[in-house]
Design a protein around this motif. Structure first.
Motif, PDB file in Angstrom:
ATOM      1  N   PRO A 131       0.795  -1.237   0.000  1.00 34.66           N
ATOM      2  CA  PRO A 131       0.000   0.000   0.000  1.00 34.66           C
ATOM      3  C   PRO A 131       0.824   1.282   0.000  1.00 34.66           C
ATOM      4  CG  PRO A 131      -0.963  -1.589   1.501  1.00 34.66           C
ATOM      5  CD  PRO A 131       0.345  -2.174   1.049  1.00 34.66           C
ATOM      6  N   SER A 132       1.905   1.299   0.759  1.00 36.73           N
ATOM      7  CA  SER A 132       2.721   2.510   0.849  1.00 36.73           C
ATOM      8  C   SER A 132       3.491   2.797  -0.434  1.00 36.73           C
ATOM      9  CB  SER A 132       3.703   2.404   2.020  1.00 36.73           C
ATOM     10  OG  SER A 132       4.600   1.322   1.819  1.00 36.73           O
ATOM     11  N   ARG A 133       3.524   1.809  -1.349  1.00 35.41           N
ATOM     12  CA  ARG A 133       4.262   1.978  -2.590  1.00 35.41           C
ATOM     13  C   ARG A 133       3.377   2.414  -3.752  1.00 35.41           C
ATOM     14  NH1 ARG A 133       9.180   2.943  -2.941  1.00 35.41           N
ATOM     15  NH2 ARG A 133       9.851   1.399  -4.472  1.00 35.41           N
ATOM     16  N   TRP A 134       2.092   2.653  -3.469  1.00 36.87           N
ATOM     17  CA  TRP A 134       1.221   3.232  -4.505  1.00 36.87           C
ATOM     18  C   TRP A 134       1.570   4.714  -4.597  1.00 36.87           C
ATOM     19  CZ3 TRP A 134      -1.939   2.052  -8.404  1.00 36.87           C
ATOM     20  CH2 TRP A 134      -2.753   3.066  -8.925  1.00 36.87           C
ATOM     21  N   THR A 135       2.296   5.093  -5.646  1.00 39.40           N
ATOM     22  CA  THR A 135       2.810   6.460  -5.755  1.00 39.40           C
ATOM     23  C   THR A 135       1.931   7.374  -6.592  1.00 39.40           C
ATOM     24  OG1 THR A 135       4.187   5.722  -7.614  1.00 39.40           O
ATOM     25  CG2 THR A 135       5.211   5.768  -5.421  1.00 39.40           C
ATOM     26  N   GLY A 136       0.948   6.833  -7.270  1.00 37.41           N
ATOM     27  CA  GLY A 136       0.074   7.657  -8.090  1.00 37.41           C
ATOM     28  C   GLY A 136      -0.519   6.876  -9.241  1.00 37.41           C
ATOM     29  N   PRO A 137      -1.330   7.537 -10.080  1.00 37.43           N
ATOM     30  CA  PRO A 137      -2.080   6.830 -11.124  1.00 37.43           C
ATOM     31  C   PRO A 137      -1.276   6.418 -12.345  1.00 37.43           C
ATOM     32  CG  PRO A 137      -2.497   9.176 -11.255  1.00 37.43           C
ATOM     33  CD  PRO A 137      -1.665   8.970 -10.023  1.00 37.43           C
ATOM     34  N   TYR A 164      11.069   2.888 -14.174  1.00 37.54           N
ATOM     35  CA  TYR A 164      10.966   4.331 -13.952  1.00 37.54           C
ATOM     36  C   TYR A 164       9.553   4.666 -13.490  1.00 37.54           C
ATOM     37  CZ  TYR A 164      10.350   9.276 -14.997  1.00 37.54           C
ATOM     38  OH  TYR A 164      10.030  10.606 -14.902  1.00 37.54           O
ATOM     39  N   ASP A 165       9.447   5.420 -12.400  1.00 43.48           N
ATOM     40  CA  ASP A 165       8.145   5.811 -11.868  1.00 43.48           C
ATOM     41  C   ASP A 165       7.856   7.262 -12.257  1.00 43.48           C
ATOM     42  OD1 ASP A 165       5.889   6.459 -10.414  1.00 43.48           O
ATOM     43  OD2 ASP A 165       6.497   5.326  -8.644  1.00 43.48           O
ATOM     44  N   PRO A 166       6.930   7.491 -13.202  1.00 41.69           N
ATOM     45  CA  PRO A 166       6.626   8.860 -13.626  1.00 41.69           C
ATOM     46  C   PRO A 166       5.903   9.674 -12.561  1.00 41.69           C
ATOM     47  CG  PRO A 166       5.103   7.327 -14.652  1.00 41.69           C
ATOM     48  CD  PRO A 166       6.138   6.494 -13.945  1.00 41.69           C
TER      49      PRO A 166
END
Length: 216
Positions: A178-184, A196-198
């Motif tokens: 859950p804590s690694r959900w950084t966005g849509p 790569y996490d945009p």
């Protein structure tokens, strides 16, 4: 600038720099202006981008027209003379991710990897096959191989945890941390085997090449 204004500015932007698409940078600039004073102009977009010569004005204009056609933007002075500065208002703010709107205003179906990422948030624990099945649509089916590859990379970056190790005849089960959900926006697998996490503008995993061989 006050701390309240600064916080509002940060909420309106995914990032104005880094490895993001031109359209994402333009959308960031639009939302930044909207958060500042509600008025959007070409000059304001340029200032927000902070790279006057990086993106051609024609590219920015084309995207603005597509956003108008799609109902995301509205021009306040459409009948003004050509030399008049165009002023736009953000009519429909859909969040941090730039709309993938076509020239005629229509929206293409989301890529399969984005379907996988969004499905992970709601599915709970899953195998690669279960994730592929849940993420698939009639328009954009997702293969088990694609789901397995994505889960493997997300696992290496610690975005998902292994709930059950795989063994012959029994597939591994995974769950989003859950804590690694950084966005849509779906983390992207690069050709160099990086993730790569945009949403954060960061490379969150890079394959380490060993002296002999490497990570599979």
């Amino acid at each position: 600038m006050s701390s309240k204004s600064n916080a509002k500015r940060q909420q309106s932007m995914s990032t104005l720099a880094g490895d993001v698409s031109p359209r994402q940078r333009i959308w960031d600039a639009i939302r930044h202006q909207h958060a500042e004073d509600g008025l959007i102009t070409m000059q304001g977009i340029r200032i927000a981008l902070k790279r006057q010569d990086d993106l051609p004005e024609s590219l920015v204009s084309d995207y603005l027209r597509a956003l108008i056609a799609g109902g995301f933007l509205e021009r306040s002075n459409p009948d003004a003379l050509p030399a008049t500065t165009a002023i736009y208002f953000l009519k429909r703010d859909v969040g941090v991710e730039a709309p993938r709107v076509r020239r005629d205003g229509s929206l293409p179906p989301p890529p399969g990897r984005e379907q996988l990422w969004r499905t992970l948030k709601i599915i709970g624990t899953c195998t690669g096959q279960e994730l592929a099945d849940a993420a698939s649509t009639v328009v954009t089916p997702v293969s088990r191989a694609a789901a397995d590859e994505y889960l493997t990379m997300l696992s290496r970056a610690e975005y998902v945890k292994t709930v059950r190790e795989g063994k012959p005849g029994v597939p591994a089960r995974f769950q989003l941390v859950p804590s690694r959900w950084t966005g849509p926006m779906a983390p992207q697998i690069r050709r160099t085997k990086q993730l790569y996490d945009p949403n954060t503008g960061e490379v969150v995993y890079s394959r380490v090449t060993k002296t002999e061989g490497g990570e599979p």
